[in-house]
Design a protein around this motif. Structure first.
Motif, PDB file in Angstrom:
ATOM      1  N   PHE A  54     -14.557  -0.513  -2.421  1.00  0.00           N
ATOM      2  CA  PHE A  54     -13.049  -0.277  -2.098  1.00  0.00           C
ATOM      3  C   PHE A  54     -13.145  -0.620  -0.364  1.00  0.00           C
ATOM      4  CE2 PHE A  54      -9.042   1.315  -3.429  1.00  0.00           C
ATOM      5  CZ  PHE A  54      -8.234   1.160  -2.322  1.00  0.00           C
ATOM      6  N   ILE A  55     -12.560  -1.661   0.053  1.00  0.00           N
ATOM      7  CA  ILE A  55     -12.229  -2.050   1.325  1.00  0.00           C
ATOM      8  C   ILE A  55     -10.775  -1.609   1.649  1.00  0.00           C
ATOM      9  CG2 ILE A  55     -12.649  -3.490   3.096  1.00  0.00           C
ATOM     10  CD1 ILE A  55     -14.805  -4.545   0.767  1.00  0.00           C
ATOM     11  N   VAL A  69       0.837  -1.234   0.022  1.00  0.00           N
ATOM     12  CA  VAL A  69       0.043  -0.056  -0.118  1.00  0.00           C
ATOM     13  C   VAL A  69       0.900   1.274   0.046  1.00  0.00           C
ATOM     14  CG1 VAL A  69      -2.081  -1.086   1.071  1.00  0.00           C
ATOM     15  CG2 VAL A  69      -0.219  -0.026   2.574  1.00  0.00           C
ATOM     16  N   LEU A  70       2.255   1.115   0.373  1.00  0.00           N
ATOM     17  CA  LEU A  70       3.063   2.287  -0.045  1.00  0.00           C
ATOM     18  C   LEU A  70       3.441   2.650  -1.464  1.00  0.00           C
ATOM     19  CD1 LEU A  70       5.379   1.623   3.316  1.00  0.00           C
ATOM     20  CD2 LEU A  70       3.383   3.106   3.025  1.00  0.00           C
ATOM     21  N   LEU A  89      -0.968   0.869  -6.464  1.00  0.00           N
ATOM     22  CA  LEU A  89      -2.179   0.849  -6.022  1.00  0.00           C
ATOM     23  C   LEU A  89      -3.241   1.437  -6.712  1.00  0.00           C
ATOM     24  CD1 LEU A  89      -3.792  -0.240  -3.279  1.00  0.00           C
ATOM     25  CD2 LEU A  89      -2.945   1.976  -2.325  1.00  0.00           C
ATOM     26  N   ILE A  90      -3.006   2.433  -7.404  1.00  0.00           N
ATOM     27  CA  ILE A  90      -3.767   3.331  -8.236  1.00  0.00           C
ATOM     28  C   ILE A  90      -4.269   2.477  -9.318  1.00  0.00           C
ATOM     29  CG2 ILE A  90      -4.148   5.389  -9.516  1.00  0.00           C
ATOM     30  CD1 ILE A  90      -2.706   7.107  -7.303  1.00  0.00           C
ATOM     31  N   ALA A  96      -4.707   4.746  -0.384  1.00  0.00           N
ATOM     32  CA  ALA A  96      -5.981   3.968  -0.549  1.00  0.00           C
ATOM     33  C   ALA A  96      -6.962   5.047  -0.857  1.00  0.00           C
ATOM     34  CB  ALA A  96      -6.248   2.961   0.579  1.00  0.00           C
ATOM     35  N   LEU A  97      -7.066   5.964  -0.063  1.00  0.00           N
ATOM     36  CA  LEU A  97      -8.234   7.006  -0.425  1.00  0.00           C
ATOM     37  C   LEU A  97      -8.106   7.507  -1.825  1.00  0.00           C
ATOM     38  CD1 LEU A  97      -8.221   8.456   3.196  1.00  0.00           C
ATOM     39  CD2 LEU A  97     -10.242   7.663   1.955  1.00  0.00           C
TER      40      LEU A  97
END
Length: 332
Positions: free
Chosen positions: A77-78, A61-62, A67-68, A107-108
């Motif tokens: 999206f969880i 996630v970094l 991720l995008i 993530a956001l």
């Protein structure tokens, strides 16, 4: 009302405890992408690990760009990826802060840039209520301990993510929901949770160590109840923009009482041994869940002893595949 069918569902931490349990509920009628660095892989032991509707993406996630890209066209999206567990936090406070804050930010942004997300759900923590929390509701002030005390880096990192989640909802209109779980346990938990460790010790008749005097009070929530709340929060319009305490205010016991109950229920010969406290601890943590009842029609159903038996059955079947457990735990 969102119907959870024929959706593209993206789950960070999808190979973890909560993520993999949720996948089991959704996999037959949805396309699911599980995004995970595979540090802990509960998913591999699930019967649906090879399901045609499941795609596993190994990622961190970094890594914002990856991720995008991976979350494009997602409708649900969880965000369940995080550094969790107080032992991990005390050992690696920098990593805890970095992964939990920056990971949530990434993530956001991935959900926002996708432009297709109908619901974004992220996990905060009951730790945001500090060392004494009796029937706290969502409007109670959050509080943490002294700066420099490693334990509180976890709560601060999750609270920062919660604030950012609300900011994305207010500023960008992202349909967000935040959960504050209160001590979730159950089949599939392979980390350092107190119940998981105690059950594994009890099944082997090994000594169970309690750090501190064991008088710390917790409310324990079985994972199926958590997933029930999660499914409702993903579909109900009233959930958008809200934070929810999720727990079982009936399943309350001290840490020592928990150890005694586990030994009794499992007919274990384990000894319960006390050691000096290793870190700042939380004396009392019991949620008020009226808001989840009012807006989500959520009430926890599984009492503690039933949950312990069901968890022990899963652990006994999977004992050889579980990672080595620490000799101690801190009572999150």
């Amino acid at each position: 009302m969102i119907e959870l069918k024929n959706k593209k569902i993206f789950i960070t931490g999808g190979a973890g405890f909560i993520g993999s349990t949720l996948i089991g509920k959704l996999i037959d009628e949805n396309e699911i992408v599980a995004y995970d660095n595979l540090d802990r892989n509960t998913l591999k032991s699930q019967p649906f690990s090879k399901h045609k509707n499941l795609t596993l993406v190994e990622g961190n996630v970094l890594d914002r760009a990856h991720l995008i890209r991976s979350a494009q066209e997602s409708e649900i999206f969880i965000h369940a990826a995080a550094i969790a567990g107080i032992d991990n936090t005390v050992k690696s406070p920098v990593r805890t802060m970095t992964v939990n804050m920056t990971g949530t930010s990434n993530a956001l942004e991935a959900a926002y840039q996708a432009g297709t997300v109908e619901r974004f759900l992220e996990f905060s923590t009951s730790e945001v209520f500090g060392s004494r929390a009796y029937r706290v509701d969502e409007l109670n002030s959050t509080t943490t301990g002294a700066v420099g005390e490693a334990r509180w880096t976890y709560a601060v990192s999750k609270l920062a993510g919660e604030h950012l989640t609300h900011a994305y909802h207010r500023e960008h209109g992202l349909p967000t929901v935040t959960f504050r779980p209160f001590n979730v346990y159950g089949p599939g938990q392979v980390g350092e949770g107190a119940i998981s460790i105690m059950i594994r010790k009890a099944l082997r008749n090994e000594d169970i160590y309690i750090f501190g005097d064991g008088s710390q009070i917790r409310a324990w929530c079985f994972v199926d109840d958590m997933i029930d709340a999660l499914m409702k929060a993903l579909s109900m319009p009233k959930a958008v923009g809200e934070s929810f305490n999720i727990g079982n205010a009936r399943a309350v016991t001290t840490i020592y009482g928990l150890a005694e109950t586990i030994c009794r229920v499992l007919n274990s010969k384990s000894r319960i041994i006390f050691r000096d406290a290793l870190s700042a601890d939380i004396e009392l943590r019991i949620p008020n869940v009226d808001k989840a009842d009012d807006l989500l029609d959520f009430k926890a159903q599984v009492d503690l002893e039933e949950g312990l038996v069901r968890t022990a059955e899963w652990i006994a079947k999977n004992m050889d595949d579980l990672p080595q457990m620490p000799d101690m735990f801190l009572s999150k």
